[in-house]
Scaffold this motif. Structure first.
Motif, mmCIF file in Angstrom:
data_model
loop_
_atom_site.group_PDB
_atom_site.id
_atom_site.type_symbol
_atom_site.label_atom_id
_atom_site.label_comp_id
_atom_site.label_asym_id
_atom_site.label_seq_id
_atom_site.Cartn_x
_atom_site.Cartn_y
_atom_site.Cartn_z
ATOM 1 N N PHE A 81 75.436 -47.452 11.409
ATOM 2 C CA PHE A 81 74.220 -46.961 10.736
ATOM 3 C C PHE A 81 74.265 -45.442 10.611
ATOM 4 C CE2 PHE A 81 72.038 -51.040 11.613
ATOM 5 C CZ PHE A 81 71.378 -51.189 10.410
ATOM 6 N N ALA A 82 74.691 -44.765 11.689
ATOM 7 C CA ALA A 82 74.761 -43.307 11.678
ATOM 8 C C ALA A 82 75.720 -42.845 10.582
ATOM 9 C CB ALA A 82 75.222 -42.801 13.046
ATOM 10 N N THR A 83 76.882 -43.501 10.497
ATOM 11 C CA THR A 83 77.859 -43.158 9.466
ATOM 12 C C THR A 83 77.267 -43.371 8.080
ATOM 13 O OG1 THR A 83 79.528 -44.000 10.983
ATOM 14 C CG2 THR A 83 80.236 -43.540 8.731
ATOM 15 N N TYR A 84 76.581 -44.496 7.911
ATOM 16 C CA TYR A 84 75.982 -44.798 6.615
ATOM 17 C C TYR A 84 74.957 -43.729 6.228
ATOM 18 C CZ TYR A 84 73.301 -46.938 2.909
ATOM 19 O OH TYR A 84 72.670 -47.151 1.720
ATOM 20 N N TYR B 255 79.880 -50.690 2.593
ATOM 21 C CA TYR B 255 80.568 -51.968 2.816
ATOM 22 C C TYR B 255 80.968 -52.145 4.278
ATOM 23 C CZ TYR B 255 80.679 -52.905 -2.153
ATOM 24 O OH TYR B 255 80.305 -53.162 -3.440
ATOM 25 N N THR B 256 81.228 -51.043 4.980
ATOM 26 C CA THR B 256 81.563 -51.188 6.400
ATOM 27 C C THR B 256 80.357 -51.701 7.176
ATOM 28 O OG1 THR B 256 83.067 -49.315 6.186
ATOM 29 C CG2 THR B 256 82.543 -50.042 8.409
ATOM 30 N N LEU B 257 79.199 -51.084 6.951
ATOM 31 C CA LEU B 257 77.997 -51.491 7.686
ATOM 32 C C LEU B 257 77.560 -52.903 7.311
ATOM 33 C CD1 LEU B 257 75.478 -51.093 9.430
ATOM 34 C CD2 LEU B 257 74.443 -49.835 7.547
ATOM 35 N N VAL B 258 77.297 -53.130 6.027
ATOM 36 C CA VAL B 258 76.764 -54.431 5.608
ATOM 37 C C VAL B 258 77.837 -55.519 5.758
ATOM 38 C CG1 VAL B 258 75.601 -55.682 3.761
ATOM 39 C CG2 VAL B 258 75.201 -53.247 4.034
ATOM 40 N N GLY B 259 79.102 -55.140 5.507
ATOM 41 C CA GLY B 259 80.187 -56.094 5.667
ATOM 42 C C GLY B 259 80.393 -56.505 7.125
ATOM 43 N N PHE C 281 67.922 -54.235 6.216
ATOM 44 C CA PHE C 281 67.057 -54.314 5.029
ATOM 45 C C PHE C 281 66.096 -53.137 4.973
ATOM 46 C CE2 PHE C 281 63.746 -57.029 7.304
ATOM 47 C CZ PHE C 281 62.631 -56.322 6.913
ATOM 48 N N THR C 282 65.736 -52.594 6.138
ATOM 49 C CA THR C 282 64.833 -51.446 6.130
ATOM 50 C C THR C 282 65.575 -50.153 5.788
ATOM 51 O OG1 THR C 282 63.493 -52.507 7.844
ATOM 52 C CG2 THR C 282 63.156 -50.162 7.504
ATOM 53 N N VAL C 283 66.642 -49.864 6.539
ATOM 54 C CA VAL C 283 67.315 -48.569 6.399
ATOM 55 C C VAL C 283 68.183 -48.516 5.136
ATOM 56 C CG1 VAL C 283 69.013 -47.028 7.455
ATOM 57 C CG2 VAL C 283 67.276 -48.119 8.875
ATOM 58 N N VAL C 284 68.938 -49.568 4.875
ATOM 59 C CA VAL C 284 69.840 -49.534 3.725
ATOM 60 C C VAL C 284 69.088 -49.860 2.438
ATOM 61 C CG1 VAL C 284 71.897 -50.553 2.673
ATOM 62 C CG2 VAL C 284 71.835 -50.118 5.141
ATOM 63 N N TYR C 285 68.429 -51.009 2.395
ATOM 64 C CA TYR C 285 67.886 -51.472 1.115
ATOM 65 C C TYR C 285 66.540 -50.838 0.777
ATOM 66 C CZ TYR C 285 71.717 -54.743 1.089
ATOM 67 O OH TYR C 285 72.969 -55.285 1.092
ATOM 68 N N LEU C 286 65.546 -50.987 1.657
ATOM 69 C CA LEU C 286 64.227 -50.445 1.307
ATOM 70 C C LEU C 286 64.268 -48.926 1.200
ATOM 71 C CD1 LEU C 286 61.750 -52.736 3.290
ATOM 72 C CD2 LEU C 286 62.430 -52.839 0.907
ATOM 73 N N MET C 287 64.889 -48.253 2.178
ATOM 74 C CA MET C 287 64.968 -46.795 2.095
ATOM 75 C C MET C 287 65.863 -46.366 0.940
ATOM 76 S SD MET C 287 64.912 -45.714 6.124
ATOM 77 C CE MET C 287 65.769 -44.168 5.940
ATOM 78 N N GLY C 288 66.820 -47.213 0.583
ATOM 79 C CA GLY C 288 67.669 -46.924 -0.576
ATOM 80 C C GLY C 288 66.878 -46.980 -1.867
ATOM 81 N N MET C 289 65.951 -47.944 -1.958
ATOM 82 C CA MET C 289 65.158 -48.072 -3.177
ATOM 83 C C MET C 289 64.136 -46.947 -3.285
ATOM 84 S SD MET C 289 64.504 -52.145 -3.571
ATOM 85 C CE MET C 289 65.163 -52.934 -2.147
#
Lengths: 209, 111
Positions: A45-48, A144-148, A199-207
């Motif tokens: 997560f930190a890397t992402y 892809y590293t995180l979600v994968g 879903f919170t950090v990657v997707y919702l915060m991404g949107m």
């Protein structure tokens, strides 16, 4: 209590997942492993977060271009529901109802497979429609590293549960396999814990941007 | 909700009690699940429909995620039950190291 002993409703202990010494050791060891997994995912997560939207040129898709809410919402519901169905499975395990436990584990596996299917579709969609791949940018690698890695955990968890179900299908419940089922369900819940942050950090915060 | 069931010498007697206790525990699990679904819906709605500023939405959905994970850990993973002192130590140690990692990466990496 002897692990291979044939159990009945009356002799089945209140906490079968911790009734033998081996079970207690497994329980402790597995939670230690989950502590380590927490650190592993935190570093991903930190890397992402450090590499989010870091792309070489302006024609690369950013997180707000990529993510679509309906798909993420559907995947979230699938995984969250599969967490509840594995709680049902462990409820029946504690009641010494092997068939019902197997049924609920089966439902959990189906929900997990559906989740994995949507994730494969999602990755495929990003690569082909947006040229957002593992090697296209630092953002792509981190994503892809995180979600994968999470998807890999889902795949491994599914394999784990399926193997346990098949291997013990004719054995019924015993103090030997009850801890195995219990730990697999703990692992499955942990996968959902990680997904809540994805879903919170990657997707919702991404949107949000 | 400590669901540490009776360990009496005569389990036949408290079988009914244990079944009832398990059923009660399961009801709490379903309530927990409904709350988790509800928190998820709020988080998606806050991003999808809300015309809110990012300064509010980001901390808000992070808070919802933390609450949901606490539900997951303490109810679905039974950390509220007795005998989970070592698991708590392990998990919170992991969380602490993880938090420091995230904090470090977000503050000292830039380009």
């Amino acid at each position: 209590m002897h692990a291979e002993e044939k159990m009945t409703n009356e002799t089945w202990p209140a906490s079968p997942e911790k009734a033998t010494l081996e079970a207690k050791n497994k329980f402790l060891g597995f939670w230690f492993f989950l502590g380590g997994e927490t650190v592993l995912f935190a570093s991903l997560f930190a890397t992402y977060l450090a590499l989010k939207d870091k792309v070489p040129t302006a024609d690369h898709a950013l997180s707000k271009d990529l993510f679509e809410m309906p798909l993420v919402f559907l995947m979230t519901m699938l995984l969250l529901t599969s967490s509840l169905t594995s709680v049902y499975a462990m409820h029946h395990m504690k009641n010494f109802e092997f068939k019902k436990m197997q049924l609920w584990l089966g439902i959990t596996v189906l929900l997990g497979l559906a989740f994995l299917g949507f994730e494969i579709y999602e990755f495929n969609h990003y690569v082909h429609e947006y040229h957002h791949s593992f090697t296209s940018s630092a953002f792509g690698s981190a994503f892809y590293t995180l979600v994968g890695f999470h998807g890999g955990h889902v795949a491994f968890g599914l394999l784990w549960i399926i193997v346990l179900m098949i291997r013990n299908s004719k054995r019924g419940l015993s103090l030997y396999n009850a801890p195995k089922f219990y730990l697999a369900s703990l692992y499955w819940h942990f996968i959902d814990v990680v997904w809540v942050f994805i879903f919170t950090v990657v997707y919702l915060m991404g949107m949000v941007g | 909700m400590a669901n540490q069931q009776s360990t009496s010498e005569n389990p036949r007697v408290d079988l009914d009690y244990r079944r009832k206790k398990n059923a009660e525990d399961m009801r709490y699990q379903v309530i927990t699940f409904s709350l988790m679904i509800f928190l998820t819906l709020i988080a998606f709605a806050a991003v999808g429909f809300g015309d809110l500023s990012n300064w509010f939405v980001v901390p808000f959905i992070l808070l919802l995620a933390v609450v949901q994970v606490i539900f997951q850990l303490y109810y679905f993973m039974h950390m509220s039950h007795k005998g989970h002192e070592a698991p708590q130590l392990f998990l919170y140690s992991g969380v602490l190291v993880g938090f420091i990692t995230v904090l470090a990466f977000m503050t000292i990496i830039w380009w």
